[in-house]
Design an enzyme around this catalytic site. Structure first.
Site, mmCIF file in Angstrom:
data_model
loop_
_atom_site.group_PDB
_atom_site.id
_atom_site.type_symbol
_atom_site.label_atom_id
_atom_site.label_comp_id
_atom_site.label_asym_id
_atom_site.label_seq_id
_atom_site.Cartn_x
_atom_site.Cartn_y
_atom_site.Cartn_z
ATOM 1 N N GLY A 149 67.388 66.258 57.710
ATOM 2 C CA GLY A 149 66.181 65.442 57.813
ATOM 3 C C GLY A 149 66.005 64.500 56.641
ATOM 4 N N ARG A 150 66.644 64.861 55.521
ATOM 5 C CA ARG A 150 66.466 64.034 54.317
ATOM 6 C C ARG A 150 67.764 63.986 53.508
ATOM 7 N NH1 ARG A 150 63.512 67.882 49.912
ATOM 8 N NH2 ARG A 150 64.350 69.849 50.657
ATOM 9 N N LYS A 207 70.902 64.349 48.856
ATOM 10 C CA LYS A 207 69.716 65.064 49.350
ATOM 11 C C LYS A 207 68.474 64.390 48.774
ATOM 12 C CE LYS A 207 68.114 69.905 49.481
ATOM 13 N NZ LYS A 207 68.615 71.274 49.273
ATOM 14 N N GLY A 259 61.428 62.714 54.279
ATOM 15 C CA GLY A 259 62.826 62.424 53.938
ATOM 16 C C GLY A 259 63.096 62.396 52.447
ATOM 17 N N ARG A 313 75.333 66.026 45.789
ATOM 18 C CA ARG A 313 75.875 67.378 45.880
ATOM 19 C C ARG A 313 77.313 67.315 46.371
ATOM 20 N NH1 ARG A 313 72.312 71.466 49.421
ATOM 21 N NH2 ARG A 313 73.121 70.483 51.290
ATOM 22 N N ARG A 315 77.910 74.821 58.697
ATOM 23 C CA ARG A 315 77.041 75.994 58.583
ATOM 24 C C ARG A 315 77.142 76.812 59.852
ATOM 25 N NH1 ARG A 315 72.559 73.185 55.674
ATOM 26 N NH2 ARG A 315 73.459 71.178 55.150
ATOM 27 N N ASP A 349 71.072 78.118 59.079
ATOM 28 C CA ASP A 349 71.450 76.758 58.675
ATOM 29 C C ASP A 349 71.746 76.693 57.184
ATOM 30 O OD1 ASP A 349 68.565 77.301 58.803
ATOM 31 O OD2 ASP A 349 68.345 75.377 57.802
ATOM 32 N N ASN A 350 71.498 77.778 56.468
ATOM 33 C CA ASN A 350 71.817 77.814 55.042
ATOM 34 C C ASN A 350 72.962 78.775 54.750
ATOM 35 O OD1 ASN A 350 69.841 75.953 54.428
ATOM 36 N ND2 ASN A 350 68.289 77.493 53.985
ATOM 37 N N ASP A 408 72.096 75.346 49.312
ATOM 38 C CA ASP A 408 70.650 75.126 49.457
ATOM 39 C C ASP A 408 69.823 76.038 48.559
ATOM 40 O OD1 ASP A 408 70.591 72.895 50.909
ATOM 41 O OD2 ASP A 408 69.877 73.790 52.767
HETATM 42 P P1 AMP Z 1 65.918 73.163 53.657
HETATM 43 O O1 AMP Z 1 64.721 74.042 53.417
HETATM 44 O O2 AMP Z 1 66.143 72.156 52.570
HETATM 45 O O3 AMP Z 1 67.142 73.937 53.985
HETATM 46 O O4 AMP Z 1 65.533 72.324 54.929
HETATM 47 C C1 AMP Z 1 65.282 72.856 56.213
HETATM 48 C C2 AMP Z 1 65.186 71.737 57.219
HETATM 49 O O5 AMP Z 1 64.051 70.911 56.935
HETATM 50 C C3 AMP Z 1 66.374 70.802 57.228
HETATM 51 O O6 AMP Z 1 66.554 70.372 58.543
HETATM 52 C C4 AMP Z 1 65.918 69.693 56.311
HETATM 53 O O7 AMP Z 1 66.619 68.501 56.545
HETATM 54 C C5 AMP Z 1 64.448 69.572 56.693
HETATM 55 N N1 AMP Z 1 63.614 69.009 55.603
HETATM 56 C C6 AMP Z 1 63.205 69.637 54.476
HETATM 57 N N2 AMP Z 1 62.443 68.821 53.721
HETATM 58 C C7 AMP Z 1 62.358 67.641 54.378
HETATM 59 C C8 AMP Z 1 61.701 66.392 54.127
HETATM 60 N N3 AMP Z 1 60.968 66.171 53.025
HETATM 61 N N4 AMP Z 1 61.847 65.413 55.045
HETATM 62 C C9 AMP Z 1 62.571 65.597 56.157
HETATM 63 N N5 AMP Z 1 63.204 66.743 56.457
HETATM 64 C C10 AMP Z 1 63.105 67.757 55.589
HETATM 65 MG MG MG Z 2 69.042 73.894 54.391
#
Ligand code: AMP
Ligand code: MG
Length: 489
Positions: free
Chosen positions: A94-95, A115, A128, A178, A185, A254-255, A264
């Site tokens: 997402g970002r 990221k 994002g 990164r 994953r 996903d992690n 992550d």
């Molecule tokens: P994470 O906790 O970083 O593993 O993220 C879990 C999911 O949420 C993934 O699909 C990320 O891309 C999405 N995500 C986390 N933070 C954001 C953000 N600020 N904007 C868009 N997507 C996000």
């Molecule tokens: Mg993640």
């Protein structure tokens, strides 16, 4: 995106070539005023890129996601995932963006990934973006894990974008660059398995085998061998986490990587006093991802990988399930073996002997009952062997109980001087103590990056005690509110 000159990386992008259907070509947001906060020069050199070029405006624009370097094919990767046990069929970057892959100086294929580089089609409600604190947190903990010898993604750089992002308050925004063996994953397989293109899962399995588990290609059942390969590297990885007291905090599917690298670093933290129920994440109310649950959760996540791979296993579903179950059952045995080996190394014991299991179990009970700091204890044991009689027993509240265990342990150690040195090579003196990390991130968010760089330097050599660094060895203050981490956003 425009193209930055001169070329920075020699890209060779197999993910994009092999795996159409698992990404969306995308571009980063433009950072208004990029500023380099930290650059990993050693890692840059490993990747064959001149750090001086990364420091120049063209390099900074690349690290901030504003500009795609020559040869990059930036994509947001698609994946699904079970988050705290609940399934999301479409998560994805997402970002974040995968810029592409390079061969490092040892011929290993590495992903270059950003990221915090802006919204993508997977952003859902998110902005994002990423805040400076969490990106520095991932930077320092990943590098600390690497120095500790734990397989992990690496941190190449953090660039402050020059804009403020809205969280509880306005915070400085940043992008983390990164580096990873890949970003495949368990959730990537879950996504591919549910996809309308029936070739996608097979292509993904072939790609993952070639990249991470090449021995599986020659197996009678490559997909089953892939599952076995992932289960093995994950068993090894989780055992390493447990030995250093690392709590990932968000072991969603996903992690969990296919490569066996830790990925992550959001709400992760290191345990101080030994307690298997330790949880730091503010959103982990049920303790699902507590220290002691990590091996079981890894096996649960691997079961989700097995389900995703079922169509590639035996055509008879019952047979396929039986095959996958055998692999999953083997995870526990492999983990236990790795845990036992690591504990013997931490205790200065050589080959396994009868009674070792009890010695370890009784130690864990002792540490828990007396809330003794995990990291400090093992380092103190080596000092005990060198004749510092109070080093370990002085950490105990119930000295008699500690003495009884220490007497048994000393009797089990063969050559104390040799054992003490060997123990110091596996038991770190410096870990990313939670209060030190928080202190460094808070200072950086307020504009003082010196504590962050100092912490990074200390953690680069975790096994070598150096005078003047005593405060980095101390556990956080006790008695206050329990330490809480928040999902890296
Ligand atoms: P994470 O906790 O970083 O593993 O993220 C879990 C999911 O949420 C993934 O699909 C990320 O891309 C999405 N995500 C986390 N933070 C954001 C953000 N600020 N904007 C868009 N997507 C996000
Ligand atoms: Mg993640």
């Amino acid at each position: 995106m425009t193209v930055a000159a001169p070329p920075l990386f020699a890209f060779d992008n197999t993910y994009v070539r092999d795996l159409e259907g698992l990404y969306v070509a995308w571009q980063g947001a433009v950072a208004p005023d990029p500023r380099l906060v930290v650059l990993n020069e050693g890692l840059a050199a490993e990747l064959g890129v001149d750090p001086a070029l990364l420091r120049q405006p063209g390099g900074l624009a690349v690290l901030a996601g504003s500009v795609a370097p020559e040869g990059a094919e930036p994509v947001a990767q698609a994946y699904a995932g079970h988050q705290f046990g609940g399934y999301s069929p479409r998560l994805g970057d997402g970002r974040a963006l995968l810029l592409g892959e390079v061969h490092d100086d040892q011929g290993r294929r590495r992903d270059i990934h950003l990221k915090g580089s802006g919204r993508t089609p997977f952003a859902r409600g998110g902005d994002g973006k990423a805040a400076l604190g969490p990106m520095l947190r991932e930077y320092v903990i990943a590098e600390a894990m690497h120095a500790l010898g734990v397989p992990t993604t690496r941190s190449l750089a953090v660039v402050a974008t020059g804009e403020h992002i809205a969280r509880d308050t306005l915070l400085p925004g940043a992008v983390l660059a990164r580096v990873a063996a890949s970003h495949l994953r368990v959730g990537t397989f879950q996504y591919a398995s549910a996809h309308s293109d029936p070739t996608l899962l097979r292509r993904l399995a072939d790609h993952a085998i070639a990249r991470h588990h090449p021995e599986a290609a020659a197996a009678d059942q490559p997909a089953l061998a892939l599952l076995q390969g992932v289960a093995d590297v994950q068993a090894d990885l989780i055992a390493r986490w447990m030995h250093v007291g690392f709590i990932h905090g968000v072991m969603n599917t996903d992690n969990m990587t296919i490569s066996g690298e830790t990925i992550d670093y959001g709400p992760c933290a290191f345990m101080d006093a030994y307690d298997p129920a330790t949880v730091f994440s503010s959103i982990d109310h049920g303790g699902r991802y507590s220290y002691g649950n990590q091996p079981g959760i890894a096996q649960w996540d691997l079961a989700r990988l097995a389900e995703a791979l079922l169509p590639l296993l035996d055509p008879d579903v019952d047979t396929a399930v039986a095959q996958a179950t055998t692999v999953l059952d083997g995870f526990a045995a492999r983990y236990q073996q790795r845990w036992d080996e690591g504990m013997r190394a931490k205790l200065g014991l050589g080959e396994a002997r009868p009674g070792d299991d009890d010695l370890v179990a009784d130690l864990l009970a002792l540490l828990q009952a007396q809330a003794i700091d995990w990291t400090t204890w093992f380092r103190a044991l080596a000092r005990d062997l060198r004749g510092e009689a109070d080093a370990a027993r002085g950490l105990a509240v119930d000295i008699a109980a500690a003495d009884a265990w220490l007497a048994r342990w000393r009797a089990r150690v063969d050559a104390p001087a040799v054992a003490a040195d060997a123990m110091d090579r596996v038991n770190p003196v410096y870990i990313p103590r939670n209060h030190l990390v928080e202190e460094a991130l808070a200072a950086a968010t307020d504009g003082d990056e010196a504590p962050f760089h100092a912490l990074l330097d200390v953690l680069a050599q975790p096994f070598t005690a150096r005078p003047g660094l005593e405060r980095y060895t101390e556990p956080g203050p006790t008695g206050g509110r329990p330490y809480r981490t928040f999902c890296g956003t």
